[in-house]
Design an enzyme around this catalytic site. Structure first.
Site, PDB file in Angstrom:
ATOM      1  N   SER A  15       0.831  -1.208   0.000  1.00 23.16           N
ATOM      2  CA  SER A  15       0.000   0.000   0.000  1.00 23.16           C
ATOM      3  C   SER A  15       0.865   1.258   0.000  1.00 23.16           C
ATOM      4  O   SER A  15       0.602   2.207  -0.749  1.00 23.16           O
ATOM      5  CB  SER A  15      -0.912   0.010   1.233  1.00 23.16           C
ATOM      6  OG  SER A  15      -1.818  -1.062   1.197  1.00 23.16           O
ATOM      7  N   ARG A  40       1.744   8.180   5.734  1.00 22.45           N
ATOM      8  CA  ARG A  40       0.982   7.423   6.731  1.00 22.45           C
ATOM      9  C   ARG A  40      -0.450   7.933   6.818  1.00 22.45           C
ATOM     10  O   ARG A  40      -1.397   7.155   6.950  1.00 22.45           O
ATOM     11  CB  ARG A  40       1.681   7.531   8.087  1.00 22.45           C
ATOM     12  CG  ARG A  40       1.013   6.791   9.230  1.00 22.45           C
ATOM     13  CD  ARG A  40       0.990   5.314   9.080  1.00 22.45           C
ATOM     14  NE  ARG A  40       2.288   4.727   8.823  1.00 22.45           N
ATOM     15  CZ  ARG A  40       2.488   3.425   8.634  1.00 22.45           C
ATOM     16  NH1 ARG A  40       1.462   2.591   8.670  1.00 22.45           N
ATOM     17  NH2 ARG A  40       3.693   2.954   8.377  1.00 22.45           N
ATOM     18  N   HIS A  43      -2.291   6.788   3.757  1.00 20.87           N
ATOM     19  CA  HIS A  43      -2.566   5.358   3.918  1.00 20.87           C
ATOM     20  C   HIS A  43      -3.795   5.140   4.789  1.00 20.87           C
ATOM     21  O   HIS A  43      -4.608   4.244   4.540  1.00 20.87           O
ATOM     22  CB  HIS A  43      -1.347   4.674   4.541  1.00 20.87           C
ATOM     23  CG  HIS A  43      -1.525   3.212   4.793  1.00 20.87           C
ATOM     24  ND1 HIS A  43      -1.747   2.703   6.048  1.00 20.87           N
ATOM     25  CD2 HIS A  43      -1.519   2.158   3.937  1.00 20.87           C
ATOM     26  CE1 HIS A  43      -1.860   1.383   5.957  1.00 20.87           C
ATOM     27  NE2 HIS A  43      -1.731   1.036   4.701  1.00 20.87           N
TER      28      HIS A  43
END
Length: 211
Positions: A15, A40, A43
């Protein structure tokens, strides 16, 4: 449409690779010190707009890392963010995660004063007597109170301001961005944010130190 068969242990890595690839395709280059944090958050949200709206004061990531290494605690305004932050990793450096939103005394005082629990929670946190990173993912009144405390001389180690919503959210974030007290911040401009984003930012710092 083809379903990809990926080992569970490789899903996150895959991912993150996809995010980096798509950012490159968009022509977006993130600074080295903030890249891991922004990725992050993307994500967590699947929202690439964060690459444009996340704001970092100079050296914010490094100052946050130093604070954690020196035993800083994290105070958040939701139990959801509390649950999502890696408490075990923070504990390795002597820190703890706190949320006072469900505290009975906080609720009582907030009602008596006709202010939000988040507002009173920030006052309670500031009295802990330890270095604190604030991770605010919901209540703009928490950011407003932090600005008031800073005006009175209080100095958080870092403010993560990613409140979500429509009432005073944008304005409260700008108070933190425009603070003149040299308090480090990581803020997402605009209405977007949330508990998951606040936890993701905290974890991006913790993962830099230990994983």
């Amino acid at each position: 449409m083809e379903i990809k068969h990926i080992l569970p242990s490789d899903i996150e890595k895959t991912s993150l690779g996809i995010i980096k690839q798509e950012l490159t395709q968009m022509g977006k280059t993130l600074p080295d010190d903030t890249e891991a944090t922004v990725i992050r958050v993307i994500h967590t949200t699947a929202d690439f707009e964060y690459a444009d709206t996340m704001m970092f004061s100079e050296g914010a990531v490094e100052k946050g890392l130093e604070a954690i290494k020196n035993g800083a605690h994290i105070v958040t305004d939701t139990n959801m963010a509390l649950s999502g932050i890696s408490k075990k990793t923070l504990a390795r450096f002597g820190g703890e995660v706190h949320c006072f939103m469900a505290d009975e005394e906080v609720a009582k005082e907030a009602k008596e004063r006709n202010v939000t629990r988040a507002y009173v929670s920030m006052e309670k946190a500031a009295k802990l007597g330890v270095p604190i990173i604030y991770a605010i993912g919901n209540a703009p009144t928490a950011l407003i109170k932090l600005k008031e405390l800073m005006d009175e001389g209080y100095r958080p180690e870092l403010i993560i301001g990613v409140s979500v919503g429509f009432v005073n959210v944008v304005e409260a974030k700008e108070l933190i961005i425009n603070n003149d007290k040299d308090v480090p911040y990581i803020v997402n401009r605009g209405r977007k944010g949330g508990s998951g984003v606040a936890a993701a930012i905290c974890n991006s710092l913790l993962y830099k130190l230990y994983r």
